[in-house]
Enzyme design. Structure first.
Site, PDB file in Angstrom:
ATOM      1  N   SER A   1      -0.827  -0.821  -4.763  1.00 22.72           N
ATOM      2  CA  SER A   1      -1.643   0.427  -5.159  1.00 22.72           C
ATOM      3  C   SER A   1      -1.277   1.671  -3.954  1.00 22.72           C
ATOM      4  CB  SER A   1      -3.024   0.168  -5.303  1.00 22.72           C
ATOM      5  OG  SER A   1      -3.724   0.081  -4.171  1.00 22.72           O
TER       6      SER A   1
ATOM      7  N   MET B   1       3.971   0.343  -2.098  1.00 23.19           N
ATOM      8  CA  MET B   1       3.994   0.249  -3.704  1.00 23.19           C
ATOM      9  C   MET B   1       5.459   1.184  -4.082  1.00 23.19           C
ATOM     10  SD  MET B   1       1.442   1.974  -6.382  1.00 23.19           S
ATOM     11  CE  MET B   1       2.422   3.276  -6.133  1.00 23.19           C
TER      12      MET B   1
ATOM     13  N   GLU C   1       0.826  -1.243   0.066  1.00 24.23           N
ATOM     14  CA  GLU C   1      -0.023  -0.094   0.029  1.00 24.23           C
ATOM     15  C   GLU C   1       0.912   1.214   0.208  1.00 24.23           C
ATOM     16  OE1 GLU C   1      -4.044  -1.374   2.666  1.00 24.23           O
ATOM     17  OE2 GLU C   1      -2.379  -0.561   3.536  1.00 24.23           O
ATOM     18  N   CYS C   2       0.656   2.231  -1.021  1.00 22.75           N
ATOM     19  CA  CYS C   2       1.062   3.523  -0.982  1.00 22.75           C
ATOM     20  C   CYS C   2       2.662   3.392  -0.829  1.00 22.75           C
ATOM     21  CB  CYS C   2       0.436   4.431   0.189  1.00 22.75           C
ATOM     22  SG  CYS C   2       0.721   6.223  -0.084  1.00 22.75           S
ATOM     23  N   GLY C   3       3.361   3.821   0.318  1.00 20.44           N
ATOM     24  CA  GLY C   3       4.820   3.596   0.566  1.00 20.44           C
ATOM     25  C   GLY C   3       5.337   2.445  -0.019  1.00 20.44           C
TER      26      GLY C   3
END
Length: 463
Positions: A435, A338, A334-336
């Site tokens: 993502s 990714m 997730e986020c970081g």
């Protein structure tokens, strides 16, 4: 579990963002702990940073309670579970008391959570330069929704004891009294950065600072006043107990935990554990290999851009992750997380630092916010979370974009709650799902079940 437990509880909400409600929560928690009480803490909304202060203060997980992400039943059952065995529960609000996912409804607000939990509200006001107006604020907050119990006002950033007494006089005879206050203390202020407060690590926030806030609250107030307000809460409303029963450990999931990756909803990790997964921490910054005998990887958000050089220099761990993926190991990011799986991270000074390389494109940092808000997610193909058509909810808050990926496609279809626009995310091998979405799995318990099932399948494949 008792269907209607009596749990003293208090929502510490603000009249707006930036009024210092996190500081007030920390100070109140420390003051109650000094009285020998065990305090459970919660945070309304999707934020990861404020909970880090409460987790540091209590040395226990701080659970998020978000009406839009989780729904009523999950909010109530999560609160019941996480407050078991505690003497009092404190719940920090999000933005202003009535602010949430929409300007014309209470959805996702602290007010919604307070009503679901039948919890009294302590409204924190930035009282600097204020006098009689505080009475109008309290009256307005209480009258706006009579179904909500606004039990008192907390005057933060007062100029002196005389100023606090003046504010208390101003609210005499109104529906909402001023029950306490604190002065401005720049020397004790919590440091911040572009995403808000700094994460409350031992290095950034020494324990002595947390203790000092508790001592200051006890010096300026009688902590018993706030405990009395919390004890005015009635028996907790009933809700279906959707907590999973204990299961024996059947797989091991490696969870990235260090200064670069530490944004996780405590409820997500608890769901994995209740399904029989052992969550094993590891550090992409310092570990040279993955933990032994792990069957899935979970890479949460954080600040990889601040540690890009160190992450890039740790080539052995990056190779270990690509080798794990090449063997078919399931990876969720997730986020970081990714960003770390991308080809590279480009920092604000224009430097590219090579990353794991499982996700195409370069994560490019920007000086301004690139996305903020709730999203709805649907898988378009089978992923490590399960089959196509799986729907869940999450939140985005990021200062980077992923450049060099296909304009269309991806394993996920992302729909913004505000505006309704959609786009694709989730690029990489079939066994990797990455993502920008910070997902809360209470929105669909099948998500956690799917990740555990993927881990078990990989374990069986190797045996």
């Amino acid at each position: 579990m008792d269907a209607t437990p009596l749990i003293p509880r208090l929502v510490v909400a603000g009249t707006a963002s930036g009024v210092g409600k996190t500081t007030v929560m920390v100070a109140l928690t420390r003051a109650l702990q000094a009285r020998g009480l065990k305090v459970a803490t919660f945070k309304c909304g999707p934020d990861y940073l404020d909970p880090s202060y409460h987790a540091r203060t209590t040395r226990a997980p701080c659970h998020n309670l978000d009406g839009w992400l989780m729904g009523r039943d999950a909010v109530v059952s999560t609160f019941r579970h996480a407050s078991q065995g505690c003497d009092v529960a404190l719940i920090e609000g999000v933005m202003g008391l009535y602010d949430g996912a929409s300007p014309d409804s209470e959805e996702g607000s602290a007010a919604q959570v307070a009503k679901w939990l039948a919890a009294p509200v302590l409204a924190v006001v930035d009282a600097s330069g204020m006098a009689r107006t505080i009475a109008a604020i309290g009256t307005g907050l209480a009258a706006f929704d009579p179904a909500l119990k606004v039990a008192g006002l907390f005057a933060n950033r007062v100029g002196s004891r005389n100023h606090l007494e003046l504010l208390q006089r101003a609210a005499l005879g109104t529906a909402v009294p001023v029950v306490g206050g604190l002065p401005e203390q720049e020397a004790l202020a919590f440091p911040g950065r572009h995403l808000g407060l700094l994460t409350a690590s031992e290095d950034s926030i020494p324990t002595q600072r947390l203790d000092a806030w508790g001592a200051l609250l006890s010096e300026w107030n009688d902590a018993a006043t706030f405990l009395r307000l919390a004890r005015e809460a009635p028996a907790l409303p009933e809700a279906p107990d959707e907590q999973l029963s204990e299961a024996p450990v059947t797989c091991r999931i490696a969870v990235a935990q260090d200064a670069a990756f530490h944004f996780y909803y405590a409820d997500n990790l608890r769901r994995l554990e209740r399904l029989g997964a052992q969550c094993v921490p590891f550090s992409p910054l310092s570990d040279t290999a993955l933990p032994p005998d792990v069957h899935a990887l979970y890479l949460g958000g954080g600040y990889p851009e601040l540690h890009a050089r160190q992450l890039a220099d740790n080539q052995s761990l990056r190779r270990a992750i690509t080798d794990f993926s090449a063997r078919g190991g399931p990876i969720y990011a997730e986020c970081g997380g990714m960003m770390y799986l991308a080809q590279a991270v480009r920092t604000l000074d224009g430097q590219d630092f090579p990353m794991v390389g499982l996700v195409p494109g370069v994560a490019v940092m920007a000086p301004k916010l690139q996305a903020l808000g709730y999203v709805e997610v649907e898988t378009t193909v089978r992923t490590v979370l399960g089959g196509a058509g799986l729907r869940f909810r999450g939140h985005q808050f990021r200062y980077s974009t992923l450049e060099g990926v296909p304009a269309q496609g991806g394993a996920l279809r992302i729909r913004k709650r505000r505006g309704g626009t959609t786009h694709g995310e989730g690029f990489g091998p079939p066994n990797v799902l990455a993502s920008y979405v910070h997902a809360h799995w209470a929105s669909n318990p099948l998500v956690a079940e799917g990740l555990v099932a993927s881990a078990r399948a990989f374990k069986e494949q190797r045996s």
